[in-house]
Structure formats: C-alpha cells, structure tokens
Design a protein around this motif. Structure first.
Motif, PDB file in Angstrom:
ATOM      1  N   GLU A  95       2.256   1.678  -3.521  1.00 18.13           N
ATOM      2  CA  GLU A  95       1.185   2.067  -4.440  1.00 18.13           C
ATOM      3  C   GLU A  95       0.777   3.523  -4.243  1.00 18.13           C
ATOM      4  N   ASN A  96       0.722   3.970  -3.001  1.00 18.02           N
ATOM      5  CA  ASN A  96       0.367   5.365  -2.726  1.00 18.02           C
ATOM      6  C   ASN A  96       1.369   6.334  -3.350  1.00 18.02           C
ATOM      7  N   TYR A 106       7.998  -3.278  -5.528  1.00 14.87           N
ATOM      8  CA  TYR A 106       7.802  -4.150  -4.371  1.00 14.87           C
ATOM      9  C   TYR A 106       8.697  -5.384  -4.461  1.00 14.87           C
ATOM     10  N   ARG A 131       1.164   6.196  -7.209  1.00 14.82           N
ATOM     11  CA  ARG A 131      -0.044   6.905  -7.650  1.00 14.82           C
ATOM     12  C   ARG A 131       0.164   8.407  -7.631  1.00 14.82           C
ATOM     13  N   ARG A 189       0.828  -1.212   0.000  1.00 14.22           N
ATOM     14  CA  ARG A 189       0.000   0.000   0.000  1.00 14.22           C
ATOM     15  C   ARG A 189       0.860   1.258   0.000  1.00 14.22           C
ATOM     16  N   ASP A 234       6.138   0.784 -12.101  1.00 17.93           N
ATOM     17  CA  ASP A 234       5.264  -0.336 -11.766  1.00 17.93           C
ATOM     18  C   ASP A 234       5.392  -0.644 -10.272  1.00 17.93           C
ATOM     19  N   PRO A 235       4.339  -0.440  -9.472  1.00 18.57           N
ATOM     20  CA  PRO A 235       4.428  -0.716  -8.030  1.00 18.57           C
ATOM     21  C   PRO A 235       4.830  -2.154  -7.724  1.00 18.57           C
ATOM     22  N   HIS A 236       4.339  -3.103  -8.520  1.00 16.66           N
ATOM     23  CA  HIS A 236       4.668  -4.512  -8.263  1.00 16.66           C
ATOM     24  C   HIS A 236       6.159  -4.756  -8.462  1.00 16.66           C
TER      25      HIS A 236
END
Length: 269
Positions: free
Chosen positions: A235-236, A254, A239, A232, A249-251
């Motif tokens: 992603e925040n 991560y 974004r 999260r 790419d957040p993934h």
C-alpha cells in the motif's frame, strides 16, 4: 584501555578528514557522545585491527535506533551502521521482535536484543541478495555494529526515492521492479520488509534502479503480523507512485504475491 580505544577512533576519524570526505553532520560531537560509548569504541577498535575498517568519517543518516557512517576499508568506501545501545528504545522494535522465532532464545536485555537485531539485519540482507534484490551487501556484524557496502559514489549516498524525480515511463519501470522485489523477498527469501516506503528505497541515478535498505525490522513469513506488514508495504508503494499516474490495485498486487508457491521457510538469525 578506554584512552587507547579513543585514540584509535580519533586517528581513523582524522584520516577521513585528511581525505576531505563530506561531513553531513553539523553536530559531530553530539553524535559521538550518543553513539560512541565505550563498548562501541572497543568494537570499532577490534574491527579496525582486523582491517575491516581503516577510517570512519561523517554521518550518512540518523534513524530512530541507529546511525550510519561513511567509512573506508583498504580499498573502497563502506557504510558502518551503529545501533545505539544507551539511547535507543524498544518502542519501534517491539512489533517486529514479538512473534519472530529468531528472537525466541534471545535474552530480553536491551543489549542482547540489539545484538540479535544487528545480526538479523545482516542475515536479512544476505537472504534478500540471494533472492535477487539489490541491497547493500553485508560485510560483517559485530555486536551492535553492521558493516556493509556503501550505496553511493565518491562519498555521496544514492538519493532516497522520495527525493528522486523520474519521468513517468521510468517511474513505471521502478514501480514494477519494487513490486517484483517485494515478491522475491516474500516468495524466495521468505521475508517481509515490514517498513517499506519512499524513505528506505534508494535510487541509483545512473541506472535508476531501486535499492532496498533498512532491513533490520524485516520478519519471516511465520511472524503473526507478516501479512499485515506485507499489505502495508504494498500500500505504501502504490500510494507513493500515484503521483506518477500509476494506479495499481494494492489488493490485486497482494493477491498475486500471496498466491505463489514459496520456498521452504527458514528461522535462522
């Protein structure tokens, strides 16, 4: 005793008025009624007698569970974060407390939870700073009060990320620094911020360097929801920075962070 404590706090508050420090709170009396209950006044009195707080003034920020006030020691501006005991709830704390091994032996009264939470934020800031993040340096935690470095200049706090406009090149540098901080926090400090967004990152205008704040909710890696919180957080940030044309790419971010070998985990408060 209560009258003596009240006089002491009023005195140091008056000293701030004499120094003409900024007051952002338009309803100071209401704030005092909600925040400065008798036990808190006694703690402030103790910190004042120790020379840790010389003067306390207006509110810098008001959160769900705490107020932060501008204050002074004998040399510089400091920040005093006071977790409200009488008016706070556990609603926003519960997700971070349940499963955190550092709360395992804490009694489940509101007061004891808040005292442990305050101490936890102090330790989280220490571990984050040791890992290489720019965070407010904690000075002391006493009951429901955390005294720390003031992040600002001449009584004016540094702006939140959400209020600071950058050029695209500078925004990419800030984004990379923030992702690196998330990485360091996870792999060096064994922590996840847990509530990271443009609201709890400050920007130092002179250098445009990010500063992480509000780390009371930060959890250790072994917390059952640490991965959820880490995702999260990433992603925040991804974004928010899309507004600057940054489309990471957040993934992938991560995965890169997760695949590193972390240091040994600690469960201390």
């Amino acid at each position: 005793m209560k009258k003596e404590v009240t006089r002491k706090v009023k005195r140091i508050d008056t000293e701030v008025d004499k120094l003409r420090m900024r007051r952002k709170d338009t309803d100071t009396l209401k704030v005092k009624e909600n925040v400065f209950d008798e036990p808190t006044l006694k703690t402030l009195y103790t910190l004042s007698n120790k020379g840790i707080i010389e003067a306390i003034g207006g509110s810098i920020s008001t959160g769900k569970e705490a107020n932060v006030f501008l204050a002074e020691d004998n040399e510089k501006d400091i920040a005093v974060k006071i977790y409200r005991i009488s008016s706070s709830t556990f609603n926003s704390m519960e997700d971070y407390i349940l499963g955190d091994p550092r709360f395992r032996n804490v009694r489940h009264s509101k007061r004891d939870i808040i005292f442990a939470w305050t101490k936890k934020e102090q330790r989280n800031l220490v571990r984050a700073k040791e890992a290489g993040l720019r965070v407010p340096e904690p000075i002391v935690a006493e009951r429901n009060i955390l005294v720390m470095e003031f992040m600002g200049n001449e009584g004016v706090p540094f702006p939140q990320l959400k209020d600071y406009r950058m050029e695209k090149e500078t925004a990419k540098e800030a984004f990379d620094t923030i992702i690196n901080y998330i990485d360091l926090l996870y792999n060096e400090a064994n922590l996840v911020h847990g509530d990271l967004s443009e609201y709890n990152i400050l920007i130092i205008p002179e250098t445009e360097e990010p500063v992480f704040i509000d780390m009371g909710q930060s959890v250790t890696r072994e917390h059952p929801r640490s991965i959820e919180f880490l995702i999260r957080d990433i992603e925040n940030i991804a974004r928010y920075f899309k507004k600057y044309g940054i489309r990471e790419d957040p993934h992938q971010l991560y995965t890169t962070i997760r695949n590193k070998e972390p240091k040994n985990e600690e469960n201390d408060l």
